[in-house]
Design a protein around this motif. Structure first.
Motif, PDB file in Angstrom:
ATOM      1  N   LEU A  53     108.237 -34.314  20.782  1.00  0.00           N
ATOM      2  CA  LEU A  53     108.785 -34.325  22.129  1.00  0.00           C
ATOM      3  C   LEU A  53     109.194 -32.944  22.619  1.00  0.00           C
ATOM      4  CD1 LEU A  53     110.925 -37.589  22.178  1.00  0.00           C
ATOM      5  CD2 LEU A  53     108.467 -37.272  22.424  1.00  0.00           C
ATOM      6  N   SER A  54     109.109 -31.940  21.765  1.00  0.00           N
ATOM      7  CA  SER A  54     109.430 -30.574  22.182  1.00  0.00           C
ATOM      8  C   SER A  54     108.278 -29.911  22.916  1.00  0.00           C
ATOM      9  CB  SER A  54     109.810 -29.732  20.954  1.00  0.00           C
ATOM     10  OG  SER A  54     108.687 -29.609  20.071  1.00  0.00           O
ATOM     11  N   VAL A  55     107.097 -30.513  22.861  1.00  0.00           N
ATOM     12  CA  VAL A  55     105.890 -29.906  23.439  1.00  0.00           C
ATOM     13  C   VAL A  55     105.569 -30.562  24.776  1.00  0.00           C
ATOM     14  CG1 VAL A  55     103.443 -29.431  23.075  1.00  0.00           C
ATOM     15  CG2 VAL A  55     105.008 -29.471  21.116  1.00  0.00           C
ATOM     16  N   PRO A  56     105.441 -29.776  25.863  1.00  0.00           N
ATOM     17  CA  PRO A  56     105.083 -30.365  27.156  1.00  0.00           C
ATOM     18  C   PRO A  56     103.743 -31.086  27.094  1.00  0.00           C
ATOM     19  CG  PRO A  56     105.842 -28.100  27.427  1.00  0.00           C
ATOM     20  CD  PRO A  56     105.670 -28.320  25.958  1.00  0.00           C
ATOM     21  N   GLY A  57     103.649 -32.227  27.778  1.00  0.00           N
ATOM     22  CA  GLY A  57     102.396 -32.960  27.843  1.00  0.00           C
ATOM     23  C   GLY A  57     101.439 -32.328  28.833  1.00  0.00           C
ATOM     24  N   ASN A  58     100.163 -32.661  28.713  1.00  0.00           N
ATOM     25  CA  ASN A  58      99.126 -32.139  29.602  1.00  0.00           C
ATOM     26  C   ASN A  58      99.085 -32.963  30.884  1.00  0.00           C
ATOM     27  OD1 ASN A  58      96.895 -31.038  30.819  1.00  0.00           O
ATOM     28  ND2 ASN A  58      95.427 -31.754  29.294  1.00  0.00           N
ATOM     29  N   THR A  59      99.490 -32.363  32.002  1.00  0.00           N
ATOM     30  CA  THR A  59      99.534 -33.067  33.283  1.00  0.00           C
ATOM     31  C   THR A  59      98.297 -32.791  34.142  1.00  0.00           C
ATOM     32  OG1 THR A  59     100.815 -31.241  34.249  1.00  0.00           O
ATOM     33  CG2 THR A  59     102.056 -33.102  33.321  1.00  0.00           C
ATOM     34  N   ASP A  60      97.262 -32.221  33.542  1.00  0.00           N
ATOM     35  CA  ASP A  60      96.030 -31.940  34.280  1.00  0.00           C
ATOM     36  C   ASP A  60      95.157 -33.187  34.285  1.00  0.00           C
ATOM     37  OD1 ASP A  60      93.963 -30.721  35.629  1.00  0.00           O
ATOM     38  OD2 ASP A  60      93.185 -29.633  33.873  1.00  0.00           O
ATOM     39  N   ASN A  61      95.542 -34.173  35.086  1.00  0.00           N
ATOM     40  CA  ASN A  61      94.830 -35.444  35.151  1.00  0.00           C
ATOM     41  C   ASN A  61      95.050 -36.069  36.524  1.00  0.00           C
ATOM     42  OD1 ASN A  61      97.420 -36.945  34.968  1.00  0.00           O
ATOM     43  ND2 ASN A  61      97.413 -36.164  32.872  1.00  0.00           N
ATOM     44  N   ILE A  62      94.496 -37.242  36.718  1.00  0.00           N
ATOM     45  CA  ILE A  62      94.506 -37.869  38.042  1.00  0.00           C
ATOM     46  C   ILE A  62      95.910 -38.190  38.545  1.00  0.00           C
ATOM     47  CG2 ILE A  62      94.211 -40.213  37.127  1.00  0.00           C
ATOM     48  CD1 ILE A  62      92.429 -40.827  39.524  1.00  0.00           C
ATOM     49  N   ILE A  63      96.844 -38.461  37.641  1.00  0.00           N
ATOM     50  CA  ILE A  63      98.202 -38.804  38.070  1.00  0.00           C
ATOM     51  C   ILE A  63      99.166 -37.621  37.930  1.00  0.00           C
ATOM     52  CG2 ILE A  63      97.918 -41.267  37.601  1.00  0.00           C
ATOM     53  CD1 ILE A  63      99.446 -40.875  34.990  1.00  0.00           C
ATOM     54  N   LYS A  64      98.685 -36.480  37.462  1.00  0.00           N
ATOM     55  CA  LYS A  64      99.491 -35.272  37.295  1.00  0.00           C
ATOM     56  C   LYS A  64     100.741 -35.548  36.460  1.00  0.00           C
ATOM     57  CE  LYS A  64      97.935 -33.273  41.686  1.00  0.00           C
ATOM     58  NZ  LYS A  64      98.352 -32.722  43.011  1.00  0.00           N
ATOM     59  N   ALA A  65     100.553 -36.319  35.421  1.00  0.00           N
ATOM     60  CA  ALA A  65     101.682 -36.724  34.593  1.00  0.00           C
ATOM     61  C   ALA A  65     101.228 -36.904  33.157  1.00  0.00           C
ATOM     62  CB  ALA A  65     102.290 -38.021  35.113  1.00  0.00           C
ATOM     63  N   SER A  84     112.660 -46.662  20.155  1.00  0.00           N
ATOM     64  CA  SER A  84     111.650 -45.610  20.159  1.00  0.00           C
ATOM     65  C   SER A  84     111.946 -44.700  21.334  1.00  0.00           C
ATOM     66  CB  SER A  84     110.224 -46.184  20.252  1.00  0.00           C
ATOM     67  OG  SER A  84     110.055 -46.915  21.450  1.00  0.00           O
ATOM     68  N   ALA A  85     111.147 -43.654  21.491  1.00  0.00           N
ATOM     69  CA  ALA A  85     111.398 -42.679  22.551  1.00  0.00           C
ATOM     70  C   ALA A  85     110.079 -42.103  23.039  1.00  0.00           C
ATOM     71  CB  ALA A  85     112.324 -41.568  22.047  1.00  0.00           C
ATOM     72  N   ALA A  86     110.161 -41.360  24.126  1.00  0.00           N
ATOM     73  CA  ALA A  86     108.990 -40.677  24.666  1.00  0.00           C
ATOM     74  C   ALA A  86     109.468 -39.529  25.541  1.00  0.00           C
ATOM     75  CB  ALA A  86     108.107 -41.631  25.468  1.00  0.00           C
ATOM     76  N   ARG A  87     108.550 -38.605  25.817  1.00  0.00           N
ATOM     77  CA  ARG A  87     108.799 -37.520  26.765  1.00  0.00           C
ATOM     78  C   ARG A  87     107.916 -37.746  27.975  1.00  0.00           C
ATOM     79  NH1 ARG A  87     109.166 -31.056  26.266  1.00  0.00           N
ATOM     80  NH2 ARG A  87     108.366 -30.507  28.343  1.00  0.00           N
ATOM     81  N   LEU A  88     108.493 -37.592  29.165  1.00  0.00           N
ATOM     82  CA  LEU A  88     107.755 -37.731  30.414  1.00  0.00           C
ATOM     83  C   LEU A  88     107.690 -36.383  31.108  1.00  0.00           C
ATOM     84  CD1 LEU A  88     106.488 -39.277  32.800  1.00  0.00           C
ATOM     85  CD2 LEU A  88     108.815 -39.837  33.549  1.00  0.00           C
ATOM     86  N   ASP A  89     106.466 -35.925  31.388  1.00  0.00           N
ATOM     87  CA  ASP A  89     106.246 -34.701  32.157  1.00  0.00           C
ATOM     88  C   ASP A  89     105.576 -35.066  33.475  1.00  0.00           C
ATOM     89  OD1 ASP A  89     106.761 -32.051  30.453  1.00  0.00           O
ATOM     90  OD2 ASP A  89     105.963 -33.559  29.084  1.00  0.00           O
ATOM     91  N   LEU A  90     106.147 -34.596  34.580  1.00  0.00           N
ATOM     92  CA  LEU A  90     105.595 -34.826  35.906  1.00  0.00           C
ATOM     93  C   LEU A  90     105.403 -33.492  36.603  1.00  0.00           C
ATOM     94  CD1 LEU A  90     107.864 -37.785  37.071  1.00  0.00           C
ATOM     95  CD2 LEU A  90     105.407 -37.940  36.702  1.00  0.00           C
ATOM     96  N   ALA A  91     104.157 -33.105  36.827  1.00  0.00           N
ATOM     97  CA  ALA A  91     103.878 -31.915  37.614  1.00  0.00           C
ATOM     98  C   ALA A  91     104.243 -32.192  39.074  1.00  0.00           C
ATOM     99  CB  ALA A  91     102.401 -31.545  37.484  1.00  0.00           C
ATOM    100  N   PRO A  92     104.365 -31.158  39.914  1.00  0.00           N
ATOM    101  CA  PRO A  92     104.570 -31.422  41.339  1.00  0.00           C
ATOM    102  C   PRO A  92     103.497 -32.365  41.875  1.00  0.00           C
ATOM    103  CG  PRO A  92     104.922 -29.098  40.874  1.00  0.00           C
ATOM    104  CD  PRO A  92     104.404 -29.713  39.600  1.00  0.00           C
ATOM    105  N   GLY A  93     103.927 -33.411  42.565  1.00  0.00           N
ATOM    106  CA  GLY A  93     102.991 -34.429  43.025  1.00  0.00           C
ATOM    107  C   GLY A  93     102.658 -35.476  41.985  1.00  0.00           C
ATOM    108  N   GLY A  94     103.224 -35.367  40.791  1.00  0.00           N
ATOM    109  CA  GLY A  94     102.917 -36.292  39.704  1.00  0.00           C
ATOM    110  C   GLY A  94     103.566 -37.642  39.880  1.00  0.00           C
ATOM    111  N   VAL A  95     102.913 -38.660  39.316  1.00  0.00           N
ATOM    112  CA  VAL A  95     103.416 -40.022  39.447  1.00  0.00           C
ATOM    113  C   VAL A  95     103.029 -40.847  38.225  1.00  0.00           C
ATOM    114  CG1 VAL A  95     101.346 -40.663  40.756  1.00  0.00           C
ATOM    115  CG2 VAL A  95     103.354 -42.134  40.861  1.00  0.00           C
ATOM    116  N   ILE A  96     103.953 -41.643  37.754  1.00  0.00           N
ATOM    117  CA  ILE A  96     103.635 -42.711  36.812  1.00  0.00           C
ATOM    118  C   ILE A  96     103.556 -43.981  37.652  1.00  0.00           C
ATOM    119  CG2 ILE A  96     104.354 -44.033  34.801  1.00  0.00           C
ATOM    120  CD1 ILE A  96     103.646 -41.195  34.099  1.00  0.00           C
ATOM    121  N   PRO A  97     102.341 -44.522  37.872  1.00  0.00           N
ATOM    122  CA  PRO A  97     102.188 -45.651  38.792  1.00  0.00           C
ATOM    123  C   PRO A  97     102.936 -46.893  38.308  1.00  0.00           C
ATOM    124  CG  PRO A  97     100.053 -44.672  38.205  1.00  0.00           C
ATOM    125  CD  PRO A  97     101.075 -44.109  37.270  1.00  0.00           C
ATOM    126  N   LEU A  98     103.004 -47.896  39.168  1.00  0.00           N
ATOM    127  CA  LEU A  98     103.628 -49.161  38.802  1.00  0.00           C
ATOM    128  C   LEU A  98     103.116 -49.648  37.451  1.00  0.00           C
ATOM    129  CD1 LEU A  98     103.618 -51.105  42.184  1.00  0.00           C
ATOM    130  CD2 LEU A  98     105.657 -50.536  40.842  1.00  0.00           C
TER     131      LEU A  98
END
Length: 207
Positions: A53-65, A84-98
């Motif tokens: 979780l210390s490493v930023p995720g790759n947001t270069d995708n259709i949802i920018k997340a 359990s746990a997770a890390r969420l990265d959201l680039a500008p304009g990023g979205v985790i859809p419904l």
């Protein structure tokens, strides 16, 4: 009094008959209750540490997340512990859809930026908030919810779940990333055929 102290001393020093943990064994059988346990003699301190979780995720995708999970398959120490746990990265304009987590409630803790988040109750009531660094929001188990970058800079959150394997269903992918026929989806979704075909083309569905 002496006998009571003796009994208390024995109970505090005797090993428990119940297992303290069940570090998952990826080579063994699994069930809805989780994975088989590794032998305790093979478990080390490092098994209880996860650094992903210390490493930023790759947001270069259709949802920018990106979501970086610390779920049971990747972090076997959470097997059987109900967390359990997770890390969420959201680039500008990023979205985790419904989406929903069928097997877990969720708590989201914002560590950077601003995130607009919400869920929809089973009575179709929306609960929506814009969260800043340090804010926490909870999402009840099984309810549709979302997260959207609400600022012009990358946003980051740490997410905790009440299950080692919370599960995931993203509504858009469930509907449009499969081979259900356009005609059937038109009937069950009330969308027109052209919109369905467009979404299937974007998300990789056929039919």
């Amino acid at each position: 009094m002496l006998s009571l102290l003796l009994l208390l001393s024995i109970s505090l020093t005797s090993p428990s008959s119940a297992a303290d943990f069940c570090v998952g064994d990826p080579t063994g059988p699994t069930s809805p209750a989780g994975s088989s346990c590794r032998k305790e003699s093979t478990v080390a301190s490092s098994d209880f540490v996860f650094s992903g979780l210390s490493v930023p995720g790759n947001t270069d995708n259709i949802i920018k997340a990106a979501v970086t999970p610390a779920f049971e398959p990747l972090f076997p120490a959470v097997n059987g512990l109900g967390i359990s746990a997770a890390r969420l990265d959201l680039a500008p304009g990023g979205v985790i859809p419904l989406h929903t987590h069928p097997a877990a409630s969720e708590i989201l803790f914002v560590t950077r930026g601003r995130i607009r988040a919400g869920f929809i109750s089973s009575a179709n009531t929306p609960y929506d908030a814009t969260l800043k660094k340090g804010d926490v929001m909870v999402f009840p188990q099984g309810l549709l919810h979302y997260q959207v970058n609400a600022g012009g800079v990358p946003a980051v959150a740490i997410v905790s779940f009440s299950s080692p394997s919370p599960g995931l269903q993203i509504t858009d992918f469930v509907l449009f990333a499969n081979n259900i026929s356009t005609a059937l989806l038109q009937k069950v979704s009330f969308l027109d055929a052209a919109q369905i075909k467009k979404l299937k083309g974007v998300l990789g569905g056929t039919g």
